[in-house]
Design a protein around this motif. Structure first.
Motif, PDB file in Angstrom:
ATOM      1  N   GLY A   1       0.795  -1.233   0.000  1.00  0.00           N
ATOM      2  CA  GLY A   1       0.000   0.000   0.000  1.00  0.00           C
ATOM      3  C   GLY A   1       0.823   1.276   0.000  1.00  0.00           C
ATOM      4  O   GLY A   1       0.310   2.342   0.348  1.00  0.00           O
ATOM      5  N   GLN A   2       2.076   1.185  -0.407  1.00  0.00           N
ATOM      6  CA  GLN A   2       2.950   2.360  -0.375  1.00  0.00           C
ATOM      7  C   GLN A   2       2.797   3.269  -1.593  1.00  0.00           C
ATOM      8  O   GLN A   2       3.099   4.454  -1.520  1.00  0.00           O
ATOM      9  CB  GLN A   2       4.410   1.920  -0.260  1.00  0.00           C
ATOM     10  N   TRP A   3       2.371   2.737  -2.717  1.00  0.00           N
ATOM     11  CA  TRP A   3       2.269   3.523  -3.951  1.00  0.00           C
ATOM     12  C   TRP A   3       0.860   4.068  -4.127  1.00  0.00           C
ATOM     13  O   TRP A   3      -0.126   3.373  -3.890  1.00  0.00           O
ATOM     14  CB  TRP A   3       2.650   2.672  -5.162  1.00  0.00           C
ATOM     15  N   HIS A   4       0.786   5.311  -4.554  1.00  0.00           N
ATOM     16  CA  HIS A   4      -0.484   5.997  -4.801  1.00  0.00           C
ATOM     17  C   HIS A   4      -0.412   6.613  -6.185  1.00  0.00           C
ATOM     18  O   HIS A   4       0.627   7.163  -6.570  1.00  0.00           O
ATOM     19  CB  HIS A   4      -0.719   7.063  -3.736  1.00  0.00           C
ATOM     20  N   VAL A   5      -1.500   6.521  -6.931  1.00  0.00           N
ATOM     21  CA  VAL A   5      -1.504   7.032  -8.296  1.00  0.00           C
ATOM     22  C   VAL A   5      -2.598   8.068  -8.485  1.00  0.00           C
ATOM     23  O   VAL A   5      -3.618   8.056  -7.798  1.00  0.00           O
ATOM     24  CB  VAL A   5      -1.678   5.898  -9.340  1.00  0.00           C
ATOM     25  N   LEU A   6      -2.344   8.950  -9.422  1.00  0.00           N
ATOM     26  CA  LEU A   6      -3.323   9.944  -9.839  1.00  0.00           C
ATOM     27  C   LEU A   6      -3.740   9.577 -11.256  1.00  0.00           C
ATOM     28  O   LEU A   6      -2.886   9.447 -12.148  1.00  0.00           O
ATOM     29  CB  LEU A   6      -2.717  11.342  -9.798  1.00  0.00           C
TER      30      LEU A   6
ATOM     31  N   ARG B   1       5.245   7.403  -3.850  1.00  0.00           N
ATOM     32  CA  ARG B   1       5.358   6.371  -2.814  1.00  0.00           C
ATOM     33  C   ARG B   1       5.459   7.078  -1.469  1.00  0.00           C
ATOM     34  O   ARG B   1       6.316   7.931  -1.269  1.00  0.00           O
ATOM     35  CB  ARG B   1       6.594   5.510  -3.076  1.00  0.00           C
TER      36      ARG B   1
ATOM     37  N   THR C   1       2.415   9.472  -9.905  1.00  0.00           N
ATOM     38  CA  THR C   1       2.493   8.492  -8.825  1.00  0.00           C
ATOM     39  C   THR C   1       3.466   8.977  -7.760  1.00  0.00           C
ATOM     40  O   THR C   1       4.360   9.780  -8.034  1.00  0.00           O
ATOM     41  CB  THR C   1       2.911   7.107  -9.361  1.00  0.00           C
TER      42      THR C   1
ATOM     43  N   LEU D   1       0.666  16.199  -5.982  1.00  0.00           N
ATOM     44  CA  LEU D   1       1.042  14.980  -5.265  1.00  0.00           C
ATOM     45  C   LEU D   1       1.849  15.307  -4.012  1.00  0.00           C
ATOM     46  O   LEU D   1       1.654  14.682  -2.965  1.00  0.00           O
ATOM     47  CB  LEU D   1       1.819  14.044  -6.188  1.00  0.00           C
TER      48      LEU D   1
ATOM     49  N   TRP E   1      -0.591  16.584  -1.459  1.00  0.00           N
ATOM     50  CA  TRP E   1      -1.339  15.462  -0.889  1.00  0.00           C
ATOM     51  C   TRP E   1      -0.498  14.729   0.150  1.00  0.00           C
ATOM     52  O   TRP E   1      -0.983  14.406   1.238  1.00  0.00           O
ATOM     53  CB  TRP E   1      -1.773  14.513  -2.000  1.00  0.00           C
ATOM     54  N   ALA E   2       0.770  14.465  -0.179  1.00  0.00           N
ATOM     55  CA  ALA E   2       1.641  13.757   0.760  1.00  0.00           C
ATOM     56  C   ALA E   2       1.846  14.565   2.038  1.00  0.00           C
ATOM     57  O   ALA E   2       1.808  14.014   3.144  1.00  0.00           O
ATOM     58  CB  ALA E   2       2.985  13.443   0.101  1.00  0.00           C
TER      59      ALA E   2
ATOM     60  N   GLN F   1      -1.141  14.219   4.168  1.00  0.00           N
ATOM     61  CA  GLN F   1      -1.168  12.926   4.852  1.00  0.00           C
ATOM     62  C   GLN F   1      -0.318  12.985   6.117  1.00  0.00           C
ATOM     63  O   GLN F   1      -0.697  12.448   7.160  1.00  0.00           O
ATOM     64  CB  GLN F   1      -0.653  11.810   3.929  1.00  0.00           C
TER      65      GLN F   1
END
Length: 139
Positions: A26-31, A42, A40, A79, A82-83, A86
């Motif tokens: 679950g470390q990678w996140h994509v747009l 991590r 993307t 991105l 967003w990070a 978080q």
């Protein structure tokens, strides 16, 4: 990147199996935009490989990538925003990342975002600049 003289992820440095394990964790996140991946990132909560045994609460980013066809649309900034959000939501006040010392354009991009260089990590075949940004914890 290599064709443009940028050394960041040399061919073979990101084995498919390692990336698959990171995706499974679950470390990678994509747009996604128009049904295709345009960016993307991590996201990690510890990064001993690059930051050592530093246990300061922080959010760490690796693998920020934007599709070349989507550059100039603010996707990288979105991105990073967003990070950082978080991290704030998790109650941490530091946002950290690194980039190879052979990639001054990427370092300038991160410094333009507000990151400051705070160190360097040397490996057998490359060196990385360590950068951080205080983002403040959520209240």
């Amino acid at each position: 990147m290599a064709a443009r003289g940028i050394v960041q992820w040399p061919p073979g440095s990101l084995p498919r199996e390692r990336i698959a394990a990171q995706v499974d964790a679950g470390q990678w996140h994509v747009l996604v935009d128009d049904l295709r991946v345009v960016g993307t990132v991590r996201l990690l909560w510890a990064d001993p490989d690059f930051w050592g045994d530093d246990d300061t609460p922080a959010v760490y980013v690796h693998g920020l990538m934007v599709d070349r066809a989507a550059t100039g649309r603010g996707i990288g900034t979105a991105l990073l925003d967003w990070a950082a959000a978080q991290g704030r939501a998790a109650g941490v006040g530091l946002f950290r990342l690194d980039c190879r010392t052979t990639n001054p354009a990427l370092r300038a991009y991160y410094e333009g975002y507000g990151f400051q260089a705070v160190g360097q990590r040397d490996f057998a075949d490359f060196s990385c600049t360590l950068l951080e940004l205080r983002v403040g914890a959520a209240s």
